[in-house]
Design a protein around this motif. Structure first.
Motif, PDB file in Angstrom:
ATOM      1  N   UNK A 158       0.820  -1.208   0.000  1.00  0.00           N
ATOM      2  CA  UNK A 158       0.000   0.000   0.000  1.00  0.00           C
ATOM      3  C   UNK A 158       0.854   1.258   0.000  1.00  0.00           C
ATOM      4  N   UNK A 159       2.010   1.213   0.693  1.00  0.00           N
ATOM      5  CA  UNK A 159       2.835   2.431   0.733  1.00  0.00           C
ATOM      6  C   UNK A 159       3.260   2.832  -0.652  1.00  0.00           C
ATOM      7  N   UNK A 160       3.487   1.818  -1.504  1.00  0.00           N
ATOM      8  CA  UNK A 160       3.941   2.146  -2.837  1.00  0.00           C
ATOM      9  C   UNK A 160       2.845   2.888  -3.594  1.00  0.00           C
ATOM     10  N   UNK A 161       1.601   2.388  -3.460  1.00  0.00           N
ATOM     11  CA  UNK A 161       0.498   3.080  -4.133  1.00  0.00           C
ATOM     12  C   UNK A 161       0.308   4.490  -3.574  1.00  0.00           C
ATOM     13  N   UNK A 162       0.450   4.603  -2.247  1.00  0.00           N
ATOM     14  CA  UNK A 162       0.324   5.919  -1.625  1.00  0.00           C
ATOM     15  C   UNK A 162       1.324   6.894  -2.229  1.00  0.00           C
ATOM     16  N   UNK A 163       2.549   6.417  -2.376  1.00  0.00           N
ATOM     17  CA  UNK A 163       3.592   7.271  -2.952  1.00  0.00           C
ATOM     18  C   UNK A 163       3.228   7.669  -4.369  1.00  0.00           C
ATOM     19  N   UNK A 164       2.705   6.697  -5.117  1.00  0.00           N
ATOM     20  CA  UNK A 164       2.359   6.990  -6.504  1.00  0.00           C
ATOM     21  C   UNK A 164       1.325   8.109  -6.571  1.00  0.00           C
ATOM     22  N   UNK A 165       0.301   8.022  -5.741  1.00  0.00           N
ATOM     23  CA  UNK A 165      -0.736   9.045  -5.814  1.00  0.00           C
ATOM     24  C   UNK A 165      -0.225  10.371  -5.289  1.00  0.00           C
ATOM     25  N   UNK A 166       0.674  10.308  -4.285  1.00  0.00           N
ATOM     26  CA  UNK A 166       1.268  11.563  -3.806  1.00  0.00           C
ATOM     27  C   UNK A 166       1.991  12.280  -4.927  1.00  0.00           C
ATOM     28  N   UNK A 167       2.716  11.519  -5.723  1.00  0.00           N
ATOM     29  CA  UNK A 167       3.478  12.141  -6.800  1.00  0.00           C
ATOM     30  C   UNK A 167       2.591  12.500  -7.981  1.00  0.00           C
ATOM     31  N   UNK A 168       1.480  11.814  -8.100  1.00  0.00           N
ATOM     32  CA  UNK A 168       0.600  12.119  -9.229  1.00  0.00           C
ATOM     33  C   UNK A 168       0.040  13.528  -9.109  1.00  0.00           C
ATOM     34  N   UNK A 169      -0.108  13.973  -7.866  1.00  0.00           N
ATOM     35  CA  UNK A 169      -0.701  15.297  -7.657  1.00  0.00           C
ATOM     36  C   UNK A 169       0.121  16.401  -8.310  1.00  0.00           C
ATOM     37  N   UNK A 170       1.419  16.519  -8.005  1.00  0.00           N
ATOM     38  CA  UNK A 170       2.185  17.566  -8.705  1.00  0.00           C
ATOM     39  C   UNK A 170       2.301  17.315 -10.197  1.00  0.00           C
ATOM     40  N   UNK A 171       2.340  16.036 -10.597  1.00  0.00           N
ATOM     41  CA  UNK A 171       2.416  15.779 -12.039  1.00  0.00           C
ATOM     42  C   UNK A 171       1.202  16.359 -12.739  1.00  0.00           C
ATOM     43  N   UNK A 172       0.093  16.271 -12.024  1.00  0.00           N
ATOM     44  CA  UNK A 172      -1.151  16.757 -12.605  1.00  0.00           C
ATOM     45  C   UNK A 172      -1.195  18.274 -12.584  1.00  0.00           C
ATOM     46  N   UNK A 173      -0.807  18.842 -11.433  1.00  0.00           N
ATOM     47  CA  UNK A 173      -1.220  20.216 -11.206  1.00  0.00           C
ATOM     48  C   UNK A 173      -0.084  21.200 -11.039  1.00  0.00           C
ATOM     49  N   UNK A 174       1.161  20.740 -11.035  1.00  0.00           N
ATOM     50  CA  UNK A 174       2.247  21.677 -10.751  1.00  0.00           C
ATOM     51  C   UNK A 174       2.343  22.757 -11.815  1.00  0.00           C
ATOM     52  N   UNK A 175       1.896  22.404 -13.030  1.00  0.00           N
ATOM     53  CA  UNK A 175       1.991  23.372 -14.112  1.00  0.00           C
ATOM     54  C   UNK A 175       1.176  24.616 -13.865  1.00  0.00           C
ATOM     55  N   UNK A 176       0.125  24.463 -13.055  1.00  0.00           N
ATOM     56  CA  UNK A 176      -0.736  25.624 -12.814  1.00  0.00           C
ATOM     57  C   UNK A 176       0.043  26.719 -12.102  1.00  0.00           C
ATOM     58  N   UNK A 177       1.182  26.323 -11.495  1.00  0.00           N
ATOM     59  CA  UNK A 177       1.920  27.304 -10.704  1.00  0.00           C
ATOM     60  C   UNK A 177       2.662  28.311 -11.561  1.00  0.00           C
ATOM     61  N   UNK A 178       2.494  28.219 -12.908  1.00  0.00           N
ATOM     62  CA  UNK A 178       3.356  29.086 -13.731  1.00  0.00           C
ATOM     63  C   UNK A 178       3.196  30.585 -13.478  1.00  0.00           C
ATOM     64  N   UNK A 179       2.029  31.054 -13.078  1.00  0.00           N
ATOM     65  CA  UNK A 179       1.991  32.507 -12.848  1.00  0.00           C
ATOM     66  C   UNK A 179       2.749  32.907 -11.581  1.00  0.00           C
ATOM     67  N   UNK A 180       2.888  31.977 -10.626  1.00  0.00           N
ATOM     68  CA  UNK A 180       3.514  32.306  -9.339  1.00  0.00           C
ATOM     69  C   UNK A 180       5.029  32.229  -9.430  1.00  0.00           C
ATOM     70  N   UNK A 181       5.487  31.250 -10.209  1.00  0.00           N
ATOM     71  CA  UNK A 181       6.900  30.928 -10.143  1.00  0.00           C
ATOM     72  C   UNK A 181       7.844  32.049 -10.544  1.00  0.00           C
ATOM     73  N   UNK A 182       7.532  32.868 -11.553  1.00  0.00           N
ATOM     74  CA  UNK A 182       8.474  33.937 -11.905  1.00  0.00           C
ATOM     75  C   UNK A 182       8.866  34.795 -10.719  1.00  0.00           C
ATOM     76  N   UNK A 183       7.945  34.893  -9.754  1.00  0.00           N
ATOM     77  CA  UNK A 183       8.270  35.652  -8.555  1.00  0.00           C
ATOM     78  C   UNK A 183       9.441  35.022  -7.798  1.00  0.00           C
ATOM     79  N   UNK A 184       9.535  33.696  -7.848  1.00  0.00           N
ATOM     80  CA  UNK A 184      10.630  32.995  -7.169  1.00  0.00           C
ATOM     81  C   UNK A 184      11.879  33.012  -8.032  1.00  0.00           C
ATOM     82  N   UNK A 185      11.700  33.044  -9.339  1.00  0.00           N
ATOM     83  CA  UNK A 185      12.851  32.965 -10.237  1.00  0.00           C
ATOM     84  C   UNK A 185      13.291  34.367 -10.608  1.00  0.00           C
ATOM     85  N   UNK A 186      13.758  34.501 -11.845  1.00  0.00           N
ATOM     86  CA  UNK A 186      14.318  35.778 -12.259  1.00  0.00           C
ATOM     87  C   UNK A 186      13.249  36.799 -12.601  1.00  0.00           C
TER      88      UNK A 186
END
Lengths: 146, 684, 204
Positions: B511-539
């Motif tokens: 079960x831990x393996x599946x848990x890890x998979x779903x944990x990582x699936x979240x950023x894979x799915x949605x991390x891209x939405x952060x594009x408006x925020x990230x420039x503030x952290x970068x250059x």
């Protein structure tokens, strides 16, 4: 008298003795040659003592000492030769070559070999001396066979 | 605690965990799992806290002097540099490492060497944290090299197999080959820029006031690039990465997603002003990245081993990041790094579950057996998400990061790029064009191989052909140069499971393996939405997708996916009719190129011919010289005294008369000499 | 030798003529010396071992005569007594005890005879050259101005017991040591366990 006579005589006698020491095979003959060499030295000592007119007569005294020492030497030497002959069955000094460098790297077995060689030689020795040397021969033979 | 103190704790915790794990692992097996997971988890939490506190503001710096170098202006410092890049990459590293550690507790639960494995993973993580946070080039190099040695041990975890031994040695040697020029480059850079501190170097180079310029920017940039190419698997030095699949799957996830290969990209991002100071270096980087991304994408399309597909995909995606750096947009590069880290870790971990379920690494066999999607639904769904992200289909995270890269390339190509910092040269337009074209081609290919992977692994029909054909197939498709790897799960989970591979008695993935998979699936799915925020952290450069490239890239990606699907339909229909065919669409798509692509374009053979053979020849020559020439003198030096000794021994006859004669002859000669000398003197 | 004797004789004739007819003594000395040398050569070359011992007697006796000619009469008698009397007898005993063959023994000389000859001839040539060169013009005054001969028993005894007492006594200790040593060597080794050995010998 011309000093060269005794000096040259001593030299030649010495060299004759030297030849004897180097060339003779029998150990007793070598001892004789050594006596010749000692005598050559004695001649020199006496001649130079007379020539120098030494008040202490050091040369003659030394000659006496040399003679005494030569007597002692011949006694010890003959004892050694006898012992060697008794142990080896031979007094030929060119056969007494235990100290030679053997081909085998370990020197241990050469000593063992000489010890093994010892007992038959001594056995023959005992047979030869059985008449004259009874008192000594008995116990020694017993010890050796034991 | 202050933010810097927290940040300093981040690398220290996993290092301590590794130390205690190595010390206690054998004696107290019960502590191994907590010691593996908890420090990494704590470090990840701390990294998140640090990131939250830093909040994209101005860089926090702290330094304490570590060692003098003889030049008072160039001390070695234990320096921290917490800017937006560092804290975000650290968060990625922490999260991925924690996921890998948690996953490993399930994946390697029966492994006898789990303790040392977990400790090395912790050490690996600590070294990566050090690289991320360090502001001192030499301290960074320390972490860099510790990662190299850890990768050597981890890739060679199954050292019983010759492939793993060869792969670990190859990984170590190839990365070290890059590290030598890297070290020289660091020293040259430090001596020219006058500091080992990255922040100082960057400030001096970008400040318009100081007017500081490097004397030899191209040389330094190319030297550093060699080390980066070794670590980040760029073209000439990439060949270790596919072979490194011989390691356990979580290690692959760690190496590919968060630690080792990311270090190179991250390093270039940190020192981008050094690279932008030389247009030539940027062009070289662009060409390397373009060649690497298209070549390895083609190779990925032809691989049969699922992990090798992912490895080539990693090389390709790393080349994307390098391409972003080549057009001087480090925001896009690090954005892609973060997103790629998330979905690639997910891909590898899900692939581990799939391999575990299928009992084989081979896609062909998976396609024949089929039914994997039913058996491991969690892996199926998460892997689908990750593949969509990889193929850059719009709502998924990969789309946004890849668009950022392509947009930066577009800006560079059309000359309207605004330099991210003052004092940088304009990015050459040629580099922009190269990156843009290669990026679009690679987008097509990426979608194609992602689709192929998905179709073969999850959409295969039940076995029609007898297994003998499978063996033949494998022999046909995998050339000799590619190390044939045993399905590692047999080693990882010794037990009754894989003796009967392909049957229904599989243990379900823990079960831990599946848990890890779903944990990582979240950023894979949605991390891209952060594009408006990230420039503030970068250059501050915008990461928003531009319409032209996004339409173009999505279009070619869809074309690639659909083309693969159509080919797969065709080939699987063909396979159903003729058992000697199989359903691999890659064969049809690549045509005559397939054979070369499957062998990684024969680069290994080339290296063997160009480097290995001459080196072996030279070694043979040296050995011959040593044994035949040098040893002759040595042996003669021994033999001459021996012969002399034999002669002297021959003289020891034991005959006293001989000795005496020789003695007298000698003394006689001396006497004659003395007499002649005396009379000669007397006469004179 | 003859040439040397001749040159010496001419020297003698040229420079010294007087007391005790020195040339006569010299002639006798040379003759006896020749006999001595011949005997010595026979000693070291003869193939018969007993003959070698007998030739040694002749050689040692010749040396004793030479001592007399050099006016060392006490030494001469000691030479006769000890050498001819005891040493040669001892040697003959040794020859007999080692069962030396009576008659010719072809292997009396060892293999390196020619090397020995070369060494001794070379030594003789060197030494004779040096000695003759050194004592060419040296003369011994054999005439004794102070009464009896300088080598008489009285003179020698006086010198010995007045000036050489300590070496003389040390020499006696040496002789004792040699005596003991000869006895020890001649004994069969391991006579410490003599009674049991004897009983064992009796059993055999």
């Amino acid at each position: 008298m011309h000093l060269a006579y005794p000096a040259v005589l001593a030299v030649l006698l010495f060299c004759v003795g030297l030849y004897g020491v180097l060339a003779r095979r029998n150990a007793i003959l070598v001892l004789m040659a050594v006596e010749l060499m000692l005598n050559a030295v004695n001649i020199n000592l006496v001649a130079f003592d007379v020539w120098l007119r030494d008040t202490l007569h050091a040369g003659q005294a030394l000659t006496l000492f040399t003679i005494a020492i030569a007597a002692a030497e011949i006694g010890i030497g003959l004892a050694i030769v006898l012992l060697v002959h008794r142990n080896r069955g031979s007094s030929d000094i060119d056969r007494l070559r235990d100290l030679r460098e053997s081909d085998s790297p370990s020197g241990g077995d050469s000593g063992g070999g000489s010890r093994a060689e010892k007992s038959p030689a001594s056995a023959t020795d005992n047979d030869a001396e059985s008449g004259s040397d009874q008192q000594v021969q008995g116990p020694a033979a017993g010890r050796r066979h034991a | 605690m202050s933010t810097t103190t927290l940040a300093a704790l981040v690398p220290v915790l996993p290092a301590l965990g590794a130390l205690t794990g190595l010390l206690l692992g054998r004696r107290a097996p019960g502590f191994v799992r907590p010691l593996a997971v908890l420090p990494t988890l704590a470090a990840a939490v701390l990294a998140v806290v640090v990131a939250a506190r830093q909040g994209g503001g101005p860089a926090l710096r702290a330094a304490t002097e570590l060692a003098p170098t003889g030049n008072d202006a160039l001390p070695l410092q234990l320096a921290l540099n917490l800017d937006g890049f560092a804290v975000l990459v650290a968060v990625l590293v922490g999260v991925v490492a924690t996921c890998v550690q948690v996953y490993s507790t399930g994946y390697l639960r029966d492994d006898p060497r789990y303790a040392s494995y977990a400790a090395l993973v912790s050490l690996f993580t600590a070294a990566m944290f050090l690289v991320v946070y360090s502001d001192d080039l030499i301290v960074l190099l320390v972490g860099w090299e510790v990662m190299g040695i850890c990768s050597y041990f981890l890739v060679g975890h199954y050292w019983e197999t010759p492939a793993a031994r060869a792969a670990s040695l190859k990984a170590f040697l190839v990365t070290k080959l890059g590290d030598v020029p890297f070290l020289i480059g660091i020293l040259a850079l430090a001596s020219e820029a006058g500091s080992f501190r990255i922040s100082t170097v960057v400030t001096r180079l970008t400040s318009s006031l100081s007017g500081h310029e490097l004397t030899h920017p191209t040389v330094i940039a190319l030297l550093l690039l060699a080390g980066v190419a070794g670590k980040s698997a760029l073209l000439p030095l990439h060949s270790w990465l596919p072979d490194a699949m011989a390691g356990p799957t979580p290690v692959s996830a760690l190496i590919h997603a968060a630690t080792m290969v990311a270090a190179g990209v991250y390093f270039v991002a940190r020192l981008l002003p050094v690279f932008t100071a030389s247009a030539a270096a940027l062009v070289v980087l662009a060409v390397l990245a373009a060649l690497t991304m298209t070549g390895s994408a083609l190779a990925a399309l032809a691989q049969d081993d699922i992990k090798r597909v992912l490895a080539y995909s990693t090389i390709s995606q790393l080349a994307y990041m390098a391409a972003a750096l080549a057009v001087a947009d480090r925001g896009a590069a690090v954005f892609h790094l973060l997103v790629h880290g998330a979905f690639k870790a997910l891909l590898f971990l899900a692939a581990g579950v799939v391999i575990h379920a299928a009992g084989t690494n081979s896609l062909t066999v998976m396609a024949r057996t089929g039914g994997i999607a039913r058996r491991v639904p969690d892996a199926y769904w998460t892997m689908t998400i990750a593949l969509l992200a990889l193929a850059a289909i719009p709502p998924f995270s990969g789309f946004f990061s890849k668009e950022a890269v392509l947009a930066a390339a577009e800006h560079a190509a059309f000359g309207d790029a605004h330099p991210p910092f003052a004092g940088a040269h304009a990015v050459p337009a040629g580099a922009g064009w190269i990156v843009l074209v290669a990026g679009l081609v690679t987008a097509l290919l990426t979608a194609a191989y992602a689709a192929r992977l998905w179709l073969l692994a999850f959409r295969g029909g039940p076995a029609v052909a007898p297994l003998a054909v499978t063996g033949e197939k494998a022999a046909e498709h995998v050339p000799e140069q590619v190390p044939q790897q045993a399905p590692e799960t047999e080693l990882a989970t010794p037990g009754p499971v894989h003796r009967h591979a392909g049957h229904d008695e599989h243990r379900p993935a823990p079960a831990v393996m599946n848990l890890v998979l779903w944990t990582l699936a979240l950023p894979s799915l949605a991390l891209g939405i952060a594009f408006p925020v990230l420039p503030h952290w970068f250059d501050g450069a915008s990461l928003t997708p531009t319409p032209a490239t996004s339409v173009l890239a999505t279009g070619v990606a869809l074309v690639g996916g659909l083309l693969t699907y159509a080919t797969w339909r065709h080939s699987s229909a063909l396979a159903a009719l003729h058992p000697e065919h199989d359903a691999d669409p890659g064969v049809l798509l690549l045509g005559p190129l397939h054979r070369h692509a499957a062998a990684g374009f024969h680069l290994d053979a080339l290296y063997r011919a160009v480097v290995v053979r001459p080196v072996q020849g030279a070694a043979g020559l040296v050995r011959f010289l040593d044994s035949a020439v040098v040893d002759t003198y040595v042996a003669a030096a021994g033999r001459a005294p021996r012969l002399l000794g034999a002669a002297v021994r021959r003289a020891q006859t034991g005959n006293v008369q001989t000795y005496l004669g020789a003695l007298l002859t000698g003394s006689l000669a001396l006497a004659v000499i003395a007499v002649v000398a005396m009379t000669g003197n007397g006469g004179a | 030798m003859n040439a040397l004797a001749h040159s010496a004789a001419t020297h003698a004739a040229a420079d010294h003529h007087g007391f005790l007819s020195p040339s006569g003594v010299e002639i006798v000395f040379v003759l006896v010396g020749l006999v001595t040398l011949g005997a010595a050569l026979a000693t070291v070359t003869t193939k018969q071992l007993v003959h070698a011992a007998l030739w040694l007697v002749v050689a040692l006796g010749g040396v004793a005569v030479e001592y007399l000619l050099l006016t060392a009469e006490f030494i001469a008698w000691v030479q006769v007594l000890i050498y001819v009397g005891s040493v040669v007898v001892l040697i003959l005993f040794g020859l007999m005890l080692t069962r030396a063959p009576i008659g010719r023994s072809p292997d009396a000389d060892s293999g390196n005879r020619w090397a020995a000859l070369a060494v001794s001839v070379a030594a003789a040539a060197t030494l004779v050259t040096v000695v003759v060169d050194a004592f060419r013009a040296t003369w011994i005054d054999l005439a004794d101005p102070a009464g009896p001969g300088s080598g008489s028993s009285e003179v020698t005894g006086t010198a010995l017991f007045r000036h050489w007492v300590l070496p003389f006594e040390a020499l006696s200790v040496l002789l004792l040591a040699a005596l003991v040593g000869a006895i020890v060597l001649s004994r069969r080794d391991g006579d410490r366990d003599l009674p049991p050995a004897r009983t064992r010998a009796g059993e055999r």
